[in-house]
Motif scaffolding. Sequence first.
Motif, short mmCIF file in Angstrom:
data_model
loop_
_atom_site.label_atom_id
_atom_site.label_comp_id
_atom_site.label_asym_id
_atom_site.label_seq_id
_atom_site.Cartn_x
_atom_site.Cartn_y
_atom_site.Cartn_z
N TYR A 224 0.85 -1.19 0.00
CA TYR A 224 0.00 0.00 0.00
C TYR A 224 0.89 1.24 0.00
CZ TYR A 224 -3.94 2.99 1.56
OH TYR A 224 -4.93 3.95 1.67
N GLY A 225 0.83 2.00 -1.08
CA GLY A 225 1.60 3.23 -1.18
C GLY A 225 0.78 4.41 -0.66
N LEU A 226 1.27 5.07 0.37
CA LEU A 226 0.58 6.21 0.96
C LEU A 226 1.19 7.49 0.41
CD1 LEU A 226 -1.60 7.06 3.00
CD2 LEU A 226 0.17 7.09 4.76
N LEU A 227 0.37 8.26 -0.33
CA LEU A 227 0.85 9.44 -1.03
C LEU A 227 0.24 10.70 -0.43
CD1 LEU A 227 0.28 8.22 -4.71
CD2 LEU A 227 2.27 7.85 -3.26
N GLY A 228 0.92 11.80 -0.63
CA GLY A 228 0.41 13.09 -0.19
C GLY A 228 1.53 14.11 -0.17
N ARG A 229 1.15 15.37 -0.29
CA ARG A 229 2.14 16.43 -0.18
C ARG A 229 2.68 16.51 1.24
NH1 ARG A 229 2.06 20.33 -4.30
NH2 ARG A 229 0.43 20.03 -5.88
N ASN A 230 3.77 17.24 1.42
CA ASN A 230 4.26 17.49 2.77
C ASN A 230 3.17 18.15 3.60
OD1 ASN A 230 6.80 16.50 2.14
ND2 ASN A 230 7.63 18.50 1.60
N ARG B 179 6.57 0.82 -9.04
CA ARG B 179 7.12 -0.51 -9.30
C ARG B 179 6.54 -1.57 -8.37
NH1 ARG B 179 13.24 -1.42 -9.24
NH2 ARG B 179 12.42 -3.48 -9.76
N ILE B 180 6.29 -1.21 -7.10
CA ILE B 180 5.98 -2.26 -6.14
C ILE B 180 4.59 -2.19 -5.53
CG2 ILE B 180 8.40 -2.58 -5.54
CD1 ILE B 180 7.90 -1.00 -2.98
N ALA B 181 3.94 -1.02 -5.55
CA ALA B 181 2.64 -0.89 -4.88
C ALA B 181 1.53 -1.52 -5.72
CB ALA B 181 2.32 0.57 -4.61
N ASP B 182 0.58 -2.18 -5.06
CA ASP B 182 -0.61 -2.64 -5.76
C ASP B 182 -1.85 -1.85 -5.36
OD1 ASP B 182 -1.33 -3.92 -3.26
OD2 ASP B 182 -0.12 -5.63 -3.87
N HIS B 183 -1.77 -1.11 -4.25
CA HIS B 183 -2.84 -0.20 -3.84
C HIS B 183 -2.21 1.15 -3.48
CE1 HIS B 183 -5.14 -3.89 -3.47
NE2 HIS B 183 -6.24 -3.18 -3.26
N ILE B 184 -2.97 2.21 -3.66
CA ILE B 184 -2.50 3.52 -3.22
C ILE B 184 -3.60 4.21 -2.42
CG2 ILE B 184 -0.93 3.83 -5.17
CD1 ILE B 184 -3.04 6.01 -6.12
N GLY B 185 -3.16 5.04 -1.49
CA GLY B 185 -4.04 5.94 -0.77
C GLY B 185 -3.49 7.34 -0.93
N LEU B 186 -4.33 8.26 -1.36
CA LEU B 186 -3.90 9.64 -1.60
C LEU B 186 -4.51 10.55 -0.55
CD1 LEU B 186 -2.54 11.85 -3.29
CD2 LEU B 186 -4.58 11.87 -4.74
N MET B 187 -3.65 11.16 0.28
CA MET B 187 -4.11 12.06 1.33
C MET B 187 -3.94 13.51 0.89
SD MET B 187 -2.69 10.26 4.84
CE MET B 187 -3.44 11.55 5.85
N VAL B 188 -4.96 14.31 1.17
CA VAL B 188 -4.93 15.75 0.91
C VAL B 188 -5.47 16.45 2.15
CG1 VAL B 188 -5.76 17.65 -0.53
CG2 VAL B 188 -5.26 15.43 -1.57
N ASP B 189 -4.64 17.26 2.78
CA ASP B 189 -5.06 18.05 3.95
C ASP B 189 -5.71 17.20 5.03
OD1 ASP B 189 -4.13 20.35 2.69
OD2 ASP B 189 -6.06 20.78 1.76
N GLY B 190 -5.08 16.07 5.35
CA GLY B 190 -5.55 15.25 6.45
C GLY B 190 -6.74 14.37 6.16
N ARG B 191 -7.15 14.29 4.89
CA ARG B 191 -8.27 13.44 4.50
C ARG B 191 -7.81 12.46 3.43
NH1 ARG B 191 -10.27 18.66 5.12
NH2 ARG B 191 -12.08 18.87 6.50
N MET B 192 -8.42 11.28 3.43
CA MET B 192 -8.13 10.31 2.37
C MET B 192 -9.04 10.63 1.19
SD MET B 192 -6.15 7.81 1.57
CE MET B 192 -5.55 7.12 3.11
N ARG B 193 -8.44 11.12 0.12
CA ARG B 193 -9.23 11.52 -1.04
C ARG B 193 -9.46 10.38 -2.01
NH1 ARG B 193 -11.59 15.47 1.29
NH2 ARG B 193 -10.70 17.54 1.03
#
Length: 325
Positions: free
Chosen positions: A54-60, A217-231
């Motif tokens: 699970y790749g957890l993405l988001g800006r700083n 290359r390796i993630a099969d799922h992603i979660g994209l966070m924006v301003d403290g919420r899972m978008r």
Amino acid sequence: MTVRVPSNSLKKPGRNQIIAMTEHIIDIKGLNKAYGRTQVLHGLEMQVQAGAVYGLLGRNGAGKTTTLRILMDLIRPGSGSIQVMGHRPENLPLSLRQQIGYSSDSMQLIPWLRADELLNHNGAFYPNWDPDYVGLWLKRLSLDGRKRVFSLSRGDRQKLALIMAIGHRPRLLILDEPAGGLDPLARQEFLESIIELIHEAGTTIVLSSHQMSDLERIADHIGLMVDGRMRLQCPLDALKSRSRRVQLIGQGLRLEQLKAMPGVVHALQRGALLEAVLDDWSPDSEQKLLARFGEVRIESSPLTLEELFLVYTSKLTAGGATCPA
């Protein structure tokens, strides 16, 4: 000697991974967290299937590190439901805690110990600690175990923290920017260690990183966070297969007409060219565009994970996004 794993085998499940792909090894619902008057997490939802990468993405500042630290019971949440292996983090039995590995780029390591002494000290807490496996990774990552921690470079300290996290072959591995200080060769070795854990034991991995090409290359799922919420939470293959950058070239094209179409995430116009990102691309999408715009030239292309990240973090509405079916 380094074992190279073919890139086309990265996402195949390990032999133990198949048994629990429908189970949530991590289940977060309505998670809130504030530091003083600053609200960091706003009703966060996050589910990770057993055996997933699970790749957890988001800006700083999106709240990724706070989320991972809550999962590790390093800080307490404000409110919400958090389950790790079926337990709240603070109630996780020792036998399950010993099946978790954790590494962060901000980890504080005991500076006066030698690297091998620190690894031995760390291994005493894990019944499944494997000294031979640890020795293998010291060699692979070209890390001298005789050196004092304080004398190691930032990259070597991150290598050491990574070995500490995987030396017991964990069932769940949580990594917060683990490869930020590594050179390209060391990052390649790091990715191979992740691949091995997937194939050998079906380890569930939650990985926060700004290295989009590594995650792709390796993630099969992603979660994209924006301003403290899972978008957005999606299987990565589904997101990439349904997302397209589309260009329409012709006369009399109107931007508002394109924006009104279902599935348009982002759209702009440059003279006789309209460009959009669609998140519901299908085999008949081109025919739908022709029916709406008439005689135009249509060009479409897939997007990389980095391109998708830039689109969704810059243009996502407050209502969130829908995971492609």
